[in-house]
Each structure stands twice: as C-alpha cells, then as structure tokens.
Write a protein that holds these residues in place. Structure first.
Motif, PDB file in Angstrom:
ATOM      1  N   PRO B 200       0.651  -1.117   0.197  1.00  0.00           N
ATOM      2  CA  PRO B 200       0.016   0.112   0.118  1.00  0.00           C
ATOM      3  C   PRO B 200       0.716   1.256  -0.006  1.00  0.00           C
ATOM      4  CG  PRO B 200      -0.675  -1.359   1.889  1.00  0.00           C
ATOM      5  CD  PRO B 200       0.415  -1.906   1.223  1.00  0.00           C
ATOM      6  N   VAL B 201       0.275   2.126  -0.755  1.00  0.00           N
ATOM      7  CA  VAL B 201       1.174   3.557  -0.695  1.00  0.00           C
ATOM      8  C   VAL B 201       0.202   4.681  -0.317  1.00  0.00           C
ATOM      9  CG1 VAL B 201       1.777   5.477  -2.439  1.00  0.00           C
ATOM     10  CG2 VAL B 201       2.084   3.086  -2.961  1.00  0.00           C
ATOM     11  N   MET B 202       0.570   5.561   0.859  1.00  0.00           N
ATOM     12  CA  MET B 202      -0.182   6.493   1.498  1.00  0.00           C
ATOM     13  C   MET B 202       0.438   7.693   0.551  1.00  0.00           C
ATOM     14  SD  MET B 202       0.667   5.633   5.387  1.00  0.00           S
ATOM     15  CE  MET B 202       0.501   7.144   6.275  1.00  0.00           C
ATOM     16  N   GLU B 203      -0.563   8.287  -0.072  1.00  0.00           N
ATOM     17  CA  GLU B 203      -0.339   9.653  -0.931  1.00  0.00           C
ATOM     18  C   GLU B 203      -0.886  10.567  -0.232  1.00  0.00           C
ATOM     19  OE1 GLU B 203      -2.117   9.571  -5.027  1.00  0.00           O
ATOM     20  OE2 GLU B 203      -0.618  11.311  -5.364  1.00  0.00           O
ATOM     21  N   ASP B 204       0.176  11.410   0.499  1.00  0.00           N
ATOM     22  CA  ASP B 204      -0.260  12.444   1.439  1.00  0.00           C
ATOM     23  C   ASP B 204      -0.406  13.718   0.415  1.00  0.00           C
ATOM     24  OD1 ASP B 204      -1.195  13.763   3.643  1.00  0.00           O
ATOM     25  OD2 ASP B 204       0.864  13.770   4.588  1.00  0.00           O
ATOM     26  N   ASN B 205      -1.483  14.328   0.310  1.00  0.00           N
ATOM     27  CA  ASN B 205      -1.544  15.431  -0.399  1.00  0.00           C
ATOM     28  C   ASN B 205      -2.070  16.735   0.212  1.00  0.00           C
ATOM     29  OD1 ASN B 205      -1.584  17.074  -2.691  1.00  0.00           O
ATOM     30  ND2 ASN B 205      -1.432  15.571  -4.418  1.00  0.00           N
ATOM     31  N   PRO B 206      -1.646  17.408   1.012  1.00  0.00           N
ATOM     32  CA  PRO B 206      -2.303  18.604   1.479  1.00  0.00           C
ATOM     33  C   PRO B 206      -2.157  19.896   0.746  1.00  0.00           C
ATOM     34  CG  PRO B 206      -0.473  17.940   3.197  1.00  0.00           C
ATOM     35  CD  PRO B 206      -0.452  16.928   1.878  1.00  0.00           C
ATOM     36  N   TYR B 207      -1.222  19.800  -0.506  1.00  0.00           N
ATOM     37  CA  TYR B 207      -0.792  21.111  -0.759  1.00  0.00           C
ATOM     38  C   TYR B 207      -0.845  21.209  -2.263  1.00  0.00           C
ATOM     39  CZ  TYR B 207       2.110  20.456   3.314  1.00  0.00           C
ATOM     40  OH  TYR B 207       2.683  20.453   4.712  1.00  0.00           O
ATOM     41  N   GLY B 208      -1.362  19.916  -3.046  1.00  0.00           N
ATOM     42  CA  GLY B 208      -1.401  19.755  -4.398  1.00  0.00           C
ATOM     43  C   GLY B 208      -2.178  20.934  -5.249  1.00  0.00           C
ATOM     44  N   GLU B 209      -3.012  21.576  -4.609  1.00  0.00           N
ATOM     45  CA  GLU B 209      -4.041  22.348  -5.390  1.00  0.00           C
ATOM     46  C   GLU B 209      -3.456  23.976  -5.216  1.00  0.00           C
ATOM     47  OE1 GLU B 209      -8.056  22.385  -4.908  1.00  0.00           O
ATOM     48  OE2 GLU B 209      -8.291  19.843  -4.233  1.00  0.00           O
ATOM     49  N   LEU B 210      -2.276  23.992  -4.516  1.00  0.00           N
ATOM     50  CA  LEU B 210      -1.522  25.263  -4.416  1.00  0.00           C
ATOM     51  C   LEU B 210      -0.441  25.494  -5.461  1.00  0.00           C
ATOM     52  CD1 LEU B 210      -1.623  25.665  -0.580  1.00  0.00           C
ATOM     53  CD2 LEU B 210      -3.301  26.319  -2.084  1.00  0.00           C
ATOM     54  N   ILE B 211      -1.023  25.699  -6.719  1.00  0.00           N
ATOM     55  CA  ILE B 211       0.027  25.459  -7.738  1.00  0.00           C
ATOM     56  C   ILE B 211       0.727  26.912  -8.297  1.00  0.00           C
ATOM     57  CG2 ILE B 211       0.519  24.485 -10.095  1.00  0.00           C
ATOM     58  CD1 ILE B 211      -2.334  23.188  -9.258  1.00  0.00           C
ATOM     59  N   PHE B 212       2.008  27.115  -8.372  1.00  0.00           N
ATOM     60  CA  PHE B 212       2.348  28.296  -8.587  1.00  0.00           C
ATOM     61  C   PHE B 212       2.747  28.394 -10.543  1.00  0.00           C
ATOM     62  CE2 PHE B 212       4.435  28.825  -4.258  1.00  0.00           C
ATOM     63  CZ  PHE B 212       3.194  28.864  -3.728  1.00  0.00           C
ATOM     64  N   GLU B 213       3.179  27.156 -10.637  1.00  0.00           N
ATOM     65  CA  GLU B 213       3.502  27.027 -11.918  1.00  0.00           C
ATOM     66  C   GLU B 213       3.173  25.676 -12.658  1.00  0.00           C
ATOM     67  OE1 GLU B 213       7.021  27.894 -10.270  1.00  0.00           O
ATOM     68  OE2 GLU B 213       6.629  30.043 -10.642  1.00  0.00           O
ATOM     69  N   GLY B 214       2.568  25.590 -13.786  1.00  0.00           N
ATOM     70  CA  GLY B 214       2.174  24.554 -14.538  1.00  0.00           C
ATOM     71  C   GLY B 214       0.837  24.190 -14.060  1.00  0.00           C
ATOM     72  N   ASP B 215       0.626  22.805 -14.467  1.00  0.00           N
ATOM     73  CA  ASP B 215      -0.816  22.242 -14.189  1.00  0.00           C
ATOM     74  C   ASP B 215      -0.842  21.393 -12.859  1.00  0.00           C
ATOM     75  OD1 ASP B 215      -2.084  23.495 -16.274  1.00  0.00           O
ATOM     76  OD2 ASP B 215      -1.117  21.901 -17.687  1.00  0.00           O
ATOM     77  N   ARG B 216      -2.126  21.111 -12.481  1.00  0.00           N
ATOM     78  CA  ARG B 216      -2.445  20.087 -11.518  1.00  0.00           C
ATOM     79  C   ARG B 216      -1.746  18.829 -11.731  1.00  0.00           C
ATOM     80  NH1 ARG B 216      -5.557  18.539  -6.520  1.00  0.00           N
ATOM     81  NH2 ARG B 216      -4.292  16.997  -6.042  1.00  0.00           N
ATOM     82  N   ASN B 217      -0.889  18.147 -11.247  1.00  0.00           N
ATOM     83  CA  ASN B 217      -0.567  17.102 -11.623  1.00  0.00           C
ATOM     84  C   ASN B 217      -1.354  15.857 -11.205  1.00  0.00           C
ATOM     85  OD1 ASN B 217       2.188  17.319 -12.341  1.00  0.00           O
ATOM     86  ND2 ASN B 217       2.634  18.058 -10.338  1.00  0.00           N
ATOM     87  N   PRO B 218      -1.380  14.700 -12.069  1.00  0.00           N
ATOM     88  CA  PRO B 218      -2.498  13.751 -11.645  1.00  0.00           C
ATOM     89  C   PRO B 218      -1.817  12.917 -10.465  1.00  0.00           C
ATOM     90  CG  PRO B 218      -0.835  13.262 -13.739  1.00  0.00           C
ATOM     91  CD  PRO B 218      -0.653  14.603 -13.329  1.00  0.00           C
ATOM     92  N   ALA B 219      -2.657  12.686  -9.519  1.00  0.00           N
ATOM     93  CA  ALA B 219      -2.252  12.163  -8.492  1.00  0.00           C
ATOM     94  C   ALA B 219      -1.879  10.634  -8.546  1.00  0.00           C
ATOM     95  CB  ALA B 219      -3.518  11.766  -7.465  1.00  0.00           C
ATOM     96  N   ILE B 220      -0.927  10.031  -7.889  1.00  0.00           N
ATOM     97  CA  ILE B 220      -0.224   8.818  -7.806  1.00  0.00           C
ATOM     98  C   ILE B 220      -1.487   7.923  -7.984  1.00  0.00           C
ATOM     99  CG2 ILE B 220       1.115   6.796  -7.047  1.00  0.00           C
ATOM    100  CD1 ILE B 220       2.544   9.125  -5.299  1.00  0.00           C
ATOM    101  N   LYS B 221      -2.688   8.114  -7.337  1.00  0.00           N
ATOM    102  CA  LYS B 221      -3.754   7.303  -7.124  1.00  0.00           C
ATOM    103  C   LYS B 221      -4.330   7.212  -8.773  1.00  0.00           C
ATOM    104  CE  LYS B 221      -7.491   5.515  -4.920  1.00  0.00           C
ATOM    105  NZ  LYS B 221      -7.304   4.285  -4.803  1.00  0.00           N
ATOM    106  N   SER B 222      -4.311   8.166  -9.467  1.00  0.00           N
ATOM    107  CA  SER B 222      -5.014   8.238 -10.669  1.00  0.00           C
ATOM    108  C   SER B 222      -4.308   7.138 -11.538  1.00  0.00           C
ATOM    109  CB  SER B 222      -4.801   9.598 -11.322  1.00  0.00           C
ATOM    110  OG  SER B 222      -3.302   9.655 -11.798  1.00  0.00           O
ATOM    111  N   PHE B 223      -2.979   6.579 -11.169  1.00  0.00           N
ATOM    112  CA  PHE B 223      -2.340   5.560 -11.867  1.00  0.00           C
ATOM    113  C   PHE B 223      -2.478   4.053 -11.482  1.00  0.00           C
ATOM    114  CE2 PHE B 223       0.140   9.276 -12.923  1.00  0.00           C
ATOM    115  CZ  PHE B 223      -0.101   9.432 -14.127  1.00  0.00           C
ATOM    116  N   ASP B 224      -3.572   4.189 -10.436  1.00  0.00           N
ATOM    117  CA  ASP B 224      -3.699   2.924  -9.242  1.00  0.00           C
ATOM    118  C   ASP B 224      -4.853   2.178  -9.961  1.00  0.00           C
ATOM    119  OD1 ASP B 224      -3.750   1.048  -7.268  1.00  0.00           O
ATOM    120  OD2 ASP B 224      -4.992   2.650  -6.079  1.00  0.00           O
TER     121      ASP B 224
END
Lengths: 394, 394
Positions: B200-224
């Motif tokens: 199991p992978v714990m993908e901890d993502n409290p900051y992912g929406e605070l993006i200064f440059e580029g687009d939102r990255n797909p979560a690791i969960k999106s490849f799961d």
C-alpha cells in the motif's frame, strides 16, 4: 482480503447488530436503540449568537490552527466549573480537550494497554469502549454489578488474584447500558483500591450531570489523592454532540503523554468549536439549560417505565435509572434479544440487544432502551408495541 | 514515571525542538517555522453566511450525532470535484471524512503497521508522519530525493531487497519539508511498483492544489488500477484548518476498516463543520478562492527566494518550490541548524531545523522555511535578518 495488514486489523469486524441497527434510522421506526440526545433541546439560538460574535470579532483566529492541548479558556472553565461540580479540585494544567469522551477512551487504551493485557470493567459495559479494548486483544476481567454499581468486594478479589491487571474502566453515573449508579461508599473504596494496586482508573462520565433524583455524586476522581484516576468528560449530552468536544482530567504526567498522542492522532480539536463551548460555559447559562434537559428526560423516563409496567410481561426485571439516558431490561434466559429485535422491527420499533455490552459475550437475554431521543407520544406507542411483541414469548 | 504504561508510551518523548519552537509564538518573532496558512485569506464572510443558513434551516441536524464515514453530500462533492481535479475517477463509496489528513496518517498506520515493520518514505519526510510511525517502532527505509521527488530507481532497489516492507509514505506535491514535486513519469512507476510488490502507498496530498507554475499533477492514485494507493486529502490549506476536515480516498475494503477505526477513535468528525465544507464546495467558488491564495503565496515565495539570493551566503543551496508552503535550505555540513536557531531567535527570527524531518536522524545542516504565514514586509525583513546570522558561519 488482498492487503497485508497489521494483526490488530483482524479485530475490526463488521457486526450483525450494527447492520440491523442501520435499519432503525428509517423515519417510520420508533427507535429506543441509539444513545442520542433530544435535538429539540439543542440551544440553537444561543449557538447562533455565539457563532456570529466569534466570526465577527475573532474569526481568523477561530478558523486557524491552535494548540494541541486545547483552548486555554475552555480548559480553565472546565476545571473551575464542570470539574468543581463533580467535587474535583483541579486546574487547566490537568485538562486536555478531546474529540468527545470516545477519543479519551482511545487515548487511554493507546497509552496504557499492551496486547493481551488484563482489563477490568463492569459487566456489562459500554460497547464503544469494548470495541477500543478489543483492538489490543485484551483479556477481560468483568466485575458483576448490583443496584449500587460495580460490586467492589468482587473487584477487590479480582485485583488480589490479578495484581498485574492494567486498567479499570468504569461509568459510575447512570451507567451505559444499565442506567445504574455507583454508591459514594463504593467510589471511595474504588479509589483506595486503585492506589493500593497502583492501577489507573478510567472514569467515563458522559451522563453525570443529567440527574433526575438526588444530588450530583462526587466523582471517583474526587477521592483520588495520587493521580490514579483519569476522568473523561463530554459536552455531547449537556450541550450538543455535533461539535465533538470532550475532555480528560488527569495527572499532569499523563496529560503530557496524551498531548503527544493527540498531536499524532489529529493535531487538535476544532478551533472554533472549542471557543463556542468555552463562551457558552462562561457567558450563557448552561446550568439552567441542563435543568431543562433533565425535566424532559425525567418525564420520558417516567413514561417509559410506566409503559413497561403496563405492557411488558409481569415478571420482567428492569432498572430504574436516577439519571442519564437508558434503562436495562432482563428477559427470560431462553429469549434471544437479537431474535426479538427482528420481530420488533416488523412492528417498527427498535432497541439494542444487550449481549454486545458483555465483554466476554453470552447474556443474550437483555435489552437496552433509550428514552432521550423519542418524543413523548412515540415513547408511549413504542413501549406498547414492544410489549405486544414480548408477550408472544411469555 | 510511576504508571505502568504500554510499551509504545516510551516512544512519546518531549522534543527539544518543540520546546524551542514554542518561543516562536511570541508576536515579536518573525516566524518561518510553522506550516500555517495565511489567516487573512480565510473566507470569513462566506463562512458566516453559510453558518447562519445552516443553523437557521437545519440547525438541529447539524448539531446532532451523524454517520461515522461522514456527511454523504460532502463525500460526493469531494469525489466529483477535488478527486476529479487530481485525475482520480472515484465515488463517495471510496471516501471517508477524517479529522485532517493527520488522522488519515494515523489510521493508515493503525491498520497496516505491526511493531518493527519496514516503512518506506522520502528522505526527508513530514515530521508529523514520522511521529506516528515511531509509535510502532518501525524500521525506516528512507529513499533519497532529487528535484523530481523520490528517486524511483532507489525505491525499486529497496523493494527488491525488502519485499516485506509494509507501506510507502509519500508527499508527491510540493513536499513537506523540501517543496519538491514528483514527476509524472515517477508517479506512474511508483503505482506500478506498488502493484508489483503488493504494497500500500499512502499518498499524502495537503498542498497539491496550491500551484504556482504548471498544471495540477495527476495523483499517484490516478495510475492505481488495483487499489494499492490510499489518497489523503485536506481542506486545511485551501479552506481553513480550524474545522479539522480532511478525507481518505481508498479501495472500499480498506474504507470499511477505516470506518471501524474511526468509530473507535472519535465516532465522527464535527457534523456542522462537514456541512459547512460541503456547502462551501457546492455553493461558493472554492476554485477562485484558491486562485487568490495562490497569488499571495506565489508572491511571498518570490520575496523569500529573492531575499535568500540577496542576503544568504552565496554558495548555499535551496529548493524553488512550484507550489505549496515551504522552501528547503542546505547549509555547510559543519553547521548545526539547531544552534543556528538559537542565534536566530536572538534576532527574533525562527525556522525549523531540518534534522527532525529525517526518519533516521542525522542531517543537522538543513532548515525548512515557510512563506505562507508571514506578511510580505516581514518576509523581506526576516530573510535579511536570517541571512545576517548565517553569514557569521560562512
């Protein structure tokens, strides 16, 4: 399951009873099953006023992170007001704010219990505590009760035989599930035995302020000179449960460990909710609010007991709670309360079968009835329906 | 200590750093130490409106007990909105509401980890997760990072050598403490390795929406594809932390275990807070609110990086975060950041010494700087002061 989990994961089992009780949430059911307070008594107007004031004058602090141990003015007013009412002389240094008293139970177990340890509790006891202890594969030493609560002579024998027991869990006031109250004399003796055997006591007290007859009993903690008692308090029954605010009052050495546990568990309780409760306690009149709750619940208890007397089979035993939310009914040994529940649900009435409250199982011939959450007419109607179902068994 | 506690209690130790950091709460200190969002950006007006509406129209339900898994409309809007933004296709059945993502970390550890298990994480990693894992006396397998996050070749070697490792903990976006972001290619490979090694992978993502440059990255969960990734989300940085509302998105078999853990831990999250967040997401404009936050934080990051360039010794290394709250500074190996903190506090400026973020210790020559919580003028002033202290060492 494909996941390799921790050993404790195997203790997390879906329960048949829990599945059955989900049915009780349908609106046509008259439910004596839950332990919910009466929502019509929530001080919504006071809460609206307080919330407006907080958001207008200190909104940014109230929505920000805050300290793990809890909002200091809340810890102070708990020490000076709620703990004083329980005859406990303490200060804010001995208080940590928790997400209801349920989190207090969880933290005590985490801090004290190793796998396979002995845990002493009343027989029966609160299901939500039993579920916590079960995660540690504990061995239970259940102490029988009578109308004065846990039988302390039995506790003494058990401690003499198991001096290595790790913790005593008790609900001295209007116990869940039985509605029974521990006598003052027994509280003193329990505190003495805890000191003698150097065993921590979890004094779980969510109902102690809801008193129908007599005065507030002094907490076991009030007889605790050496810091063996951990008092668990809650605002779920005297204010409202939705905020998830409770507390622990304990020796400061233990409090500092609980703060570290809380830091890892969830950082802190809701900042704004802590301020709401603090200002409600300080600026509004919680004691007259509690008097209102008592008036309503006492009347509901009376209606329930009257109905039991009228409609249940004659030779049935039940407790007469002097406060709190529950009465406890003993059926003939051959009746299985879970089967009775299936029949009762057909008549749209529900309760909790008592077996799940016994840490070592068995005792399938009991039921717990809650009288705080249904209106008066539903209590009258529901008890009569339940009586009719019961009579088929007698 | 006179109490006989559980073995895990010995892992709960007061930390020197934590004591030092208490000093940083004084108002005269310019603090880059915490991880607090900017309170001046909290949507207090919207929250006031929502709260009034909830208390007026459904106050009694909002203050009552509710379901353990969380308020259904909140779970739905998280699935349809926040998870979709992270390219994860899911439904409310795979969501449980938690008291911040901190509670998600705690629940994962409780469910998965036995004493002494191997835990894989980035080196360095979030201190609050390390504290949770430490309660289980785990053995860490820290994976080195570069500017694309965890080095997946190193992860693969580690998994090959330790196929019995129990869990992988990662913060892929704007990592705490380094501010680094895992590349998309590495996210894919991490998901593949998790499936291959059934870990199991714990993908901890409290900051992912605070993006200064580029687009939102797909979560690791999106490849799961097979349910190996447990995604941990939070509203603490995009809405406000005071309510303590976060979530987990995971395979439904795991969710049902987490619900049982939550039942024992604290019954549920605040009923009213869950409604506030649900209606904020549904009826207000969180995405334009997040744009506001990003604008402010990006400017603060720029001011901090400019100040570092101007006032720190020339040969110092630091990260350039493309989002989130932190930058990470590497000092000469002979400098002990805890000593530096003592000197910095004399100049009324604070940071977190980086050593505590390394699960196996060492690495005392790093510091974590937060730029979200101080105003622009304080950032300019504080970085200059810190630079002056630093120069004494170079």
């Amino acid at each position: 399951m494909k996941y390799k989990l921790a050993n404790r994961a195997s203790t997390l089992k879906a329960s048949e009873i829990r599945e059955l009780l989900k049915l009780t949430e349908q609106p046509e059911i008259i439910s004596f099953a839950g332990g919910l307070p009466a929502p019509e008594l929530f001080p919504v107007q006071d809460i609206t006023e307080l919330t407006m004031r907080i958001l207008a004058t200190e909104g940014r602090q109230a929505l920000q992170y805050s300290t793990t141990e809890g909002y200091l003015p809340l810890r102070e007013v708990i020490a000076n007001q709620r703990m004083k009412l329980a005859s406990v002389d303490t200060t804010s240094d001995n208080i940590i704010i928790t997400a209801g008293s349920q989190q207090g139970i969880d933290f005590c177990a985490r801090l004290i219990i190793n796998d396979g340890d002995y845990v002493i509790c009343e027989d029966p006891s609160y299901m939500g505590a039993i579920n916590v202890f079960n995660m540690y594969n504990v061995n239970y030493l259940p102490i029988p009760m009578d109308d004065e609560g846990m039988i302390i002579d039995e506790l003494e024998k058990t401690l003499a035989k198991h001096p290595d027991a790790k913790v005593i869990y008790t609900i001295p006031d209007f116990q869940n599930p039985t509605g029974r109250t521990m006598s003052i004399e027994r509280r003193k003796r329990l505190a003495e035995l805890a000191a003698k055997y150097q065993i921590p006591v979890m004094e779980d007290n969510p109902y102690g302020e809801l008193i129908f007859e007599g005065d507030r009993n002094p907490a076991i903690k009030s007889f605790d000179a050496d810091g063996w008692v951990i008092y668990l308090g809650s605002f779920s029954k005297t204010f409202c449960p939705g905020y998830r605010i409770g507390w622990m009052c304990a020796d400061s050495e233990l409090i500092s460990k609980f703060v570290m546990l809380k830091q890892s568990a969830d950082l802190q309780c809701s900042t704004i909710a802590q301020r709401e409760v603090a200002y409600y306690l300080r600026d509004m009149n919680i004691d007259s609010h509690i008097k209102e709750i008592i008036k309503v619940y006492k009347n509901r208890r009376d209606l329930m007991l009257d109905g039991i007397k009228k409609h249940f089979p004659n030779n049935i035993k039940y407790t007469i709670p002097a406060g709190g939310l529950f009465t406890w009914v003993e059926l003939k040994p051959e009746i299985h309360a879970a089967d009775l529940l299936v029949e009762a649900l057909k008549e749209n009435v529900a309760f909790v079968p008592g077996g799940a409250f016994f840490p070592n199982g068995g005792n399938t011939n009991y039921l717990r009835l809650n009288y705080s959450n249904m209106t008066e007419d539903k209590i009258v109607e529901g008890v009569e329906r339940l009586g009719n179902v019961l009579k088929r068994y007698y």
